[in-house]
Design an enzyme around this catalytic site. Structure first.
Site, PDB file in Angstrom:
ATOM      1  N   ASP A 101      49.417  41.138  40.304  1.00  0.00           N
ATOM      2  CA  ASP A 101      49.577  40.338  41.511  1.00  0.00           C
ATOM      3  C   ASP A 101      49.958  41.176  42.722  1.00  0.00           C
ATOM      4  O   ASP A 101      51.103  41.596  42.865  1.00  0.00           O
ATOM      5  CB  ASP A 101      50.633  39.261  41.256  1.00  0.00           C
ATOM      6  N   ASP A 308      44.318  39.548  48.458  1.00  0.00           N
ATOM      7  CA  ASP A 308      45.151  39.127  47.334  1.00  0.00           C
ATOM      8  C   ASP A 308      44.379  39.161  46.012  1.00  0.00           C
ATOM      9  O   ASP A 308      43.298  38.597  45.903  1.00  0.00           O
ATOM     10  CB  ASP A 308      45.661  37.704  47.613  1.00  0.00           C
TER      11      ASP A 308
END
Ligand SMILES: *[C@@H]1O[C@H](CO)[C@@H](O)[C@H](O)[C@H]1NC(C)=O
Ligand SMILES: *[C@@H]1O[C@H](CO)[C@@H](O)[C@H](O)[C@H]1NC(C)=O
Ligand SMILES: *[C@@H]1O[C@H](CO)[C@@H](O)[C@H](O)[C@H]1NC(C)=O
Ligand SMILES: *[C@@H]1O[C@H](CO)[C@@H](O)[C@H](O)[C@H]1NC(C)=O
Ligand SMILES: *[C@@H]1O[C@H](CO)[C@@H](O)[C@H](O)[C@H]1NC(C)=O
Ligand SMILES: *[C@@H]1O[C@H](CO)[C@@H](O)[C@H](O)[C@H]1NC(C)=O
Length: 436
Positions: A101, A308
């Protein structure tokens, strides 16, 4: 003079930089591999649904008092199309899949004794069974770097308790031996989470690679990392490379680079996100009238564009999306038949002639431009694809959102992306990920 020096010293101690616990050996670096959590993204609708939760957290206004939790808020809602990386923790080592992440910082895993944990596929990590576990003292700078309303220093040490709309994670910070790919590090600070709820899609934890102090790359003092996400995820794992210039590097004639931006409304130590400056969008032959305010930050720190790894599709905020949509509509009018995207949770969808013909659907090209002259001609399948198994409906894989815009992992596929933290640059080039 002495006073100033002291003030500078105190300042440095208070706000960092946080010294790396273990330095990655820069002449070597290390390599690991990433696997898509759900092969083939079999249910696009479910992926949009998961993205929606993640976006709700990413988009919160950074100046409201809830935002100190932003770094961790996205943790327990992850896109169905997230990637996982195998990591090992403790002595003897216990291996588990963790979500990679770039949009958060904490490294955490579920920990025994669990008062409330989600089901995981691998055995639960038990600190009592590891000879290298130690609690992180509250005085540690990394403990102090956590948002204070959610941190409690008590007999458990540096305890945290984060509650979200759809999930939560609580536990205490500790240090352990952590192995990522072929490299092992001692004293890595991680979250030992004894109470958790949320959708983790088969992972037992998260490895945060964000820009703030708690992330793996910040802790290890890693100056650069790169990954290359394979669009054909069934063909094999995707490489991720850390640390060394010769290993984590993008080369070739067509390397594009753009600086990362800081959100001026968010303190550096609380800002995990990799913001880039999207300065232009071209749809077919039309340059959209993008101005610095289209994707810029508002005074309250809303807006901006994030790259992201944990969001699946791409989401464009406000006027930017309206322009994009209008350009696609006007350039497909009379050539394509629109159908409702609602059953699939997409916005702009068209009739397609079956799976084999999706590539033949005449949709305009999409080019993104970034500050510094970087240009990305997005491959077709990264922004337009069939969303049903028969290939009767194909949709724009770009959706509207409020607040922050997010370039998700589908749009990053078949790119070798370098996060050059030392230089504050994102570099990328199209690549055959199998040979990276
Ligand atoms: C990295 O490893 C190589 C080979 O083991 C060694 O020669 C070199 O000194 C190391 N560099 C650092 C900065 O530790
Ligand atoms: C896809 O996901 C949606 C939303 O989570 C769910 O309602 C639907 O039943 C799923 N479809 C299939 C075919 O699994
Ligand atoms: C956040 O702000 C709201 C409204 O200003 C206030 O009522 C609340 O107590 C604040 N919460 C925290 C944790 O500071
Ligand atoms: C420490 O604080 C956390 C978070 O508030 C709490 O869950 C935990 O029970 C506390 N532990 C002790 C020993 O007080
Ligand atoms: C890294 O890539 C850049 C740009 O492509 C190139 O100039 C440089 O020589 C490369 N460095 C190494 C060590 O390969
Ligand atoms: C983005 O780049 C444009 C063009 O170089 C510049 O005008 C603008 O100020 C930049 N935005 C931010 C937030 O730095």
């Amino acid at each position: 003079m002495a006073c100033t020096a002291l003030a500078v010293l105190v300042f440095a101690v208070l706000i960092g930089p946080f010294p790396p616990v273990t330095s990655a050996n820069d002449s070597h670096g290390f390599r690991a591999s990433l696997t898509r959590m759900r092969q083939h993204l079999s249910n696009y609708s479910a992926a949009v649904h998961h993205d929606t939760h993640r976006l709700a957290f990413l988009a919160r206004s950074p100046t409201t008092n809830t935002t100190t939790t932003r770094a961790l808020q996205a943790l327990v809602e992850n896109g169905a199309g997230a990637y996982h990386m195998s990591v090992s923790i403790g002595t003897p080592p216990l291996t588990f899949p963790a979500i990679l992440d770039t949009g958060s910082d904490l490294v955490w895993t579920q920990c025994a004794p669990c008062t409330e944990c989600f089901a995981q596929r691998t055995p639960l990590y038990d600190p009592a069974g590891s000879s290298t576990f130690s609690k992180l003292p509250c005085t540690s700078p990394l403990c102090q770097s956590m948002p204070s309303p959610f941190r409690a220093c008590n007999a458990s040490g540096c305890a945290y308790d984060y509650r979200y709309v759809v999930g939560f994670t609580a536990g205490s910070l500790a240090t352990e031996v952590l192995t990522v790919g072929d490299a092992t590090f001692r004293d890595v600070t991680f979250g030992c989470s004894t109470a958790n709820g949320g959708h983790m899609d088969g992972a037992s934890g998260i490895v945060g690679l964000g820009r703030s102090p708690l992330s793996l790359v910040s802790q290890l003092g890693i100056g650069r990392f790169s990954y290359c996400l394979r669009s054909d995820s069934e063909a094999g794992a995707s490489p991720i490379l850390f640390g060394s210039l010769s290993l984590a590097n993008v080369t070739g004639d067509n390397v594009q680079s753009t600086p990362f931006l800081r959100n001026p409304a968010v303190p550096v130590r609380r800002a995990p996100y990799y913001y880039v400056n999207l300065t232009g969008v071209t749809v077919g032959a039309t340059d959209l009238p993008v101005t610095p305010s289209t994707f810029g930050f508002t005074r309250t720190g809303a807006g901006g564009v994030i790259v992201d790894s944990g969001t699946t599709f791409t989401y464009v905020a406000g006027a930017g999306y309206a322009m994009l949509r209008q350009a696609f509509l006007s350039q497909t009018a009379g050539r394509l038949t629109r159908v409702s995207g609602a059953p699939f949770d997409f916005d702009l969808c068209f009739e397609a002639g079956g799976v084999l013909d999706v590539d033949a659907v005449p949709v305009p090209g999409l080019v993104l431009r970034f500050a510094g002259g970087a240009e990305y001609a997005v491959p077709r399948r990264s922004y337009f694809d069939a969303v049903d198994e028969q290939g009767r409906v194909a949709c724009l894989l770009v959706l509207p959102t409020g607040g922050v815009s997010v370039i998700g992992n589908v749009m990053q596929m078949d790119l070798h992306m370098l996060y050059d933290l030392d230089r504050g640059m994102l570099s990328f080039t199209s690549a055959d990920c199998a040979s990276v």
